[in-house]
Design a protein around this motif. Structure first.
Motif, PDB file in Angstrom:
ATOM      1  N   UNK A 188      29.155   7.327 -17.782  1.00 39.23           N
ATOM      2  CA  UNK A 188      29.838   7.191 -19.073  1.00 39.23           C
ATOM      3  C   UNK A 188      29.033   6.379 -20.079  1.00 39.23           C
ATOM      4  N   UNK A 189      27.999   5.668 -19.653  1.00 35.95           N
ATOM      5  CA  UNK A 189      27.199   4.880 -20.584  1.00 35.95           C
ATOM      6  C   UNK A 189      25.838   5.514 -20.860  1.00 35.95           C
TER       7      UNK A 189
ATOM      8  N   UNK B  71      25.790  13.236 -24.687  1.00 33.24           N
ATOM      9  CA  UNK B  71      25.526  14.098 -25.848  1.00 33.24           C
ATOM     10  C   UNK B  71      25.212  15.519 -25.415  1.00 33.24           C
ATOM     11  N   UNK B  72      24.340  15.666 -24.420  1.00 26.51           N
ATOM     12  CA  UNK B  72      23.965  17.003 -23.966  1.00 26.51           C
ATOM     13  C   UNK B  72      25.110  17.651 -23.198  1.00 26.51           C
ATOM     14  N   UNK B  73      25.843  16.819 -22.487  1.00 26.26           N
ATOM     15  CA  UNK B  73      27.008  17.330 -21.749  1.00 26.26           C
ATOM     16  C   UNK B  73      28.007  17.984 -22.703  1.00 26.26           C
TER      17      UNK B  73
ATOM     18  N   UNK C  15      24.744  22.635 -15.939  1.00 27.11           N
ATOM     19  CA  UNK C  15      23.494  22.259 -15.279  1.00 27.11           C
ATOM     20  C   UNK C  15      22.452  21.807 -16.283  1.00 27.11           C
ATOM     21  N   UNK C  16      22.493  22.356 -17.500  1.00 26.06           N
ATOM     22  CA  UNK C  16      21.522  21.945 -18.505  1.00 26.06           C
ATOM     23  C   UNK C  16      21.714  20.493 -18.906  1.00 26.06           C
ATOM     24  N   UNK C  17      22.888  19.962 -18.745  1.00 24.95           N
ATOM     25  CA  UNK C  17      23.150  18.600 -19.183  1.00 24.95           C
ATOM     26  C   UNK C  17      22.633  17.562 -18.210  1.00 24.95           C
ATOM     27  N   UNK C  18      22.059  17.980 -17.080  1.00 21.57           N
ATOM     28  CA  UNK C  18      21.526  17.043 -16.100  1.00 21.57           C
ATOM     29  C   UNK C  18      20.139  16.613 -16.534  1.00 21.57           C
TER      30      UNK C  18
END
Length: 708
Positions: free
Chosen positions: A46-47, A53-55, A155-158
């Motif tokens: 969460x920090x 942002x990407x998530x 998966x892109x947000x990883x």
């Protein structure tokens, strides 16, 4: 999270799943009155602003997809430190559960599922969204058989920092494409490779590549060939195997050009004319990125010129060079400067080489095997990790898990491998099953408690109910165990509720016709309540004074709760305008000295044809019969002797107003009976009054003389 409202709209009901990045809950959308699935980001992320942002960006792009085979995303939100995505809730199972339970699947079922996945991927690719994590866990199958692909874009947000923290990418390594394993940009064909592995697993019940570590599996995707499907399962048609072989080519250029092309091939692969088609073959394409053996380079200088070239060199040029050399020779001091340069250069090289050797020595740290600590307690895991020279990364992650007991390690990073001494090992410790705090159900209905606990995963077999009589309303909870506020495990706790079945009931006694004091005793004995204000008096011709006329609101034999209030109506005697009259009946036996049976019947305001008495007499006796006469009515008395009508006497209300309070009816013995034997008395069945056809003059005179 259970019971929490997100955004004032989504009421969290129960946890239904989770992964390395998020937990998934079943929730109820109170605004639209429907169930939804809510994916909540784990607290350790969460920090991470870049991750969040990407998530959000990827979740919002996935929300743009609208397809029957794609799980719809309804909402993305944040409440304090809680980041969540609201999705369509699918009632059913994921494909991984189906494979574990029933694989290998029949070809027609596997192809049908793969077609729907391909259709979803085609829609996503047309919208420039690549899934990058196609695996059975992300394929949901509803109860109606509809296939839904979920986790689009997640998966892109990883980020690179989360790969080792969560293990989410490595956890899917069995479905990686070779280009994904290389770490280069993945495109649409990477999803098709993963779909080929999913189809392979559905038809063979096994994965194409297995290894002791994620790295070894990734290398197999790059370097090794998999066991062909028909070798594992000969029942797979050749046409279906061809689809798998083409989708799983290591070179992306040899795979299907698009998801739509693969969908068309799947749509026709089970046609009879294709089932026994030839096995697909591929022309080898040189991969510029494959590993090669390169020839060694022997030197950095060009080869010497041939001697013929030297012979052909002009003589004048050689003479000039010799002349220059002879000119420089006399300068004896010229050698010192090159020597200085060479010396300094050697010193610098020595320093560089020494520093490099020192750096290598400093970097050359011993490697150790990472101990396997899953299943150990946190303290024991720390000791094992530190004993080999490694460190536990702080803070230790904690996660609720219903399968792993509290304080045991449920996962670790860098297992089954060797690492440098001093490396950090991240461990995740189980907090046991997610406990819920029990609410206070005392005073609530039993059904309310069952519904609320059922939403938390509690089944009715876990609820023990004891019914008792009490002052509370029926089905109200009186006591509960565990007590309010205690934490409990919804899957193992046993609830005990003491539930009221209302006040104890008794059959309502029949008070009608009872004396007032007798009625009070019956009411008290049955633990009922009769207040003085509920005793109502009223005049009655039918009931004597102080006798119960009626009871309310319960009839005799009704089941009544103890303590219930009742009211009764009691006779205060005849009305004030009623008159009493006494018939004095003097009667003798039919024959002197013998026994006769006497029966006396009267009718008055209290009723018709009331039997006053039946007696045996052997001598002349007088019987006083008191009757009640209402205004504008009359009363009468009828005498039977030895079951034969003898006489009847009538008195009217008008006669009583004149002061006639009593009268006498005399019935003699044998001598009168003899004259009466021919006379027959008929009784009117409607009112039981005798109808005399004849009366002797002597009887009429006698009756008239007896009347006052």
């Amino acid at each position: 999270m259970i019971g929490q409202d997100l955004g004032g709209r989504y009421e969290i009901l129960t946890r239904i799943g989770g992964g390395g990045m998020a937990l998934v809950y079943k929730a109820h959308d109170v605004l639209l009155n429907r169930n939804v699935a809510v994916k909540v980001l784990r607290q350790q992320f969460v920090h991470d602003e870049e991750f969040i942002r990407r998530f959000r960006r990827e979740a919002q792009s996935a929300a743009a997809l609208s397809h029957p085979n794609v799980v719809s995303i309804y909402d993305v939100g944040q409440e304090e430190d809680t980041h969540y995505i609201v999705m369509e809730y699918i009632e059913g199972h994921n494909l991984n559960e189906v494979i574990l339970e029933r694989a290998p699947l029949q070809p027609d079922e596997a192809v049908r599922i793969a077609m729907q996945i391909a259709d979803a991927l085609d829609h996503a690719h047309q919208n420039h969204i690549i899934h990058r994590d196609i695996k059975p866990h992300n394929i949901l199958i509803g109860k109606n058989g509809r296939v839904k692909v979920t986790d689009f874009g997640i998966a892109r947000a990883v980020t690179s920092s989360t790969i080792t923290q969560t293990g989410s990418v490595l956890g899917s390594v069995h479905y990686f494409s070779p280009e994904h394993a290389k770490g280069i940009n993945t495109g649409e064909k990477s999803d098709l490779y993963s779909l080929g592995i999913v189809l392979y697993q559905m038809l063979t019940a096994k994965l194409p590549f297995l290894g002791e570590s994620p790295i070894s599996v990734a290398l197999k995707h790059l370097q090794e060939n998999f066991e062909e499907p028909r070798i594992v399962n000969p029942h797979i048609p050749q046409s279906v195997e061809n689809v798998i072989l083409k989708a799983m080519r290591k070179n992306p250029n040899e795979r299907y050009g698009s998801a739509h092309e693969m969908l068309l091939d799947l749509d026709t692969c089970l046609r009879p004319e294709r089932l026994k088609e030839p096995k697909i073959t591929f022309i080898h394409v040189n991969d510029m990125e494959e590993t090669r053996v390169m020839p060694a380079i022997r030197g950095d200088f060009p080869p010497p010129a041939p001697k013929e070239q030297e012979r052909n060199q002009p003589l004048s040029s050689k003479t000039d060079e010799q002349a220059k050399d002879s000119t420089l020779t006399p300068k004896a001091k010229g050698w010192k400067k090159p020597l200085t340069v060479v010396g300094v250069t050697l010193i610098i090289l020595a320093l560089i080489i020494g520093g490099f050797i020192w750096l290598l020595g400093w970097l050359d740290v011993a490697e150790v095997d990472v101990p396997y600590v899953v299943g150990k307690s946190e303290t024991e895991a720390r000791q094992m990790i530190e004993a080999v020279g490694l460190k536990v990364e702080d803070p230790v992650l904690h996660e609720h898990n219903k399968e792993v007991p509290k304080d045991q390690v449920l996962s670790q990073t860098k297992r089954n491998m060797r690492v440098k001494e001093g490396s950090l090992i991240q461990i995740t410790v189980s907090d046991g099953p997610e406990l819920e705090e029990l609410g206070n159900y005392v005073g609530k209905s039993l059904q309310t408690a069952i519904d609320e606990l059922g939403a938390l995963g509690v089944i009715e077999d876990q609820i023990m109910i004891e019914y008792v009589f009490s002052e509370e309303a029926a089905d109200t909870i009186i006591q509960q165990s565990p007590k309010p506020g205690e934490e409990y495990n919804p899957e193992s706790v046993e609830f005990k509720f003491m539930v009221s079945k209302g006040r104890e009931t008794v059959p309502m006694p029949n008070l009608i016709g009872k004396r007032l004091d007798e009625a009070k005793d019956l009411i008290k004995a049955n633990e009922l309540t009769l207040d003085t204000a509920d005793i109502l008096y009223e005049p009655s011709y039918l009931h004597q004074k102080d006798f119960v006329i009626s009871q309310d609101p319960y009839k005799p034999k009704d089941l009544v709760s103890k303590g219930a209030k009742i009211s009764i109506r009691v006779s205060s005697g005849p009305p004030a305008d009623a008159k009493n009259h006494q018939f004095n009946i003097v009667i003798s036996p039919a024959e002197a000295g013998k026994t006769s049976e006497i029966r006396i019947i009267y009718s008055d305001a209290s009723g018709e044809n009331i039997e006053w008495d039946k007696r045996q007499i052997t001598s002349t006796q007088t019987f006083p019969v008191t009757v009640i006469v209402a205004p504008d009515t009359e009363a009468n008395v009828t005498v039977y002797r030895d079951n034969q009508f003898i006489d009847r006497k009538v008195i009217t209300y008008e006669e009583l107003l004149k002061g006639t309070n009593s009268s006498t009816l005399t019935i003699p013995g044998e001598e009168v009976q003899a004259t009466e034997e021919p006379v027959q008395a008929e009784v009117d069945e409607s009112n039981d009054e005798p109808i005399e056809e004849e009366q002797t003059g002597q009887q009429e005179q006698q009756q008239e003389s007896e009347q006052p």
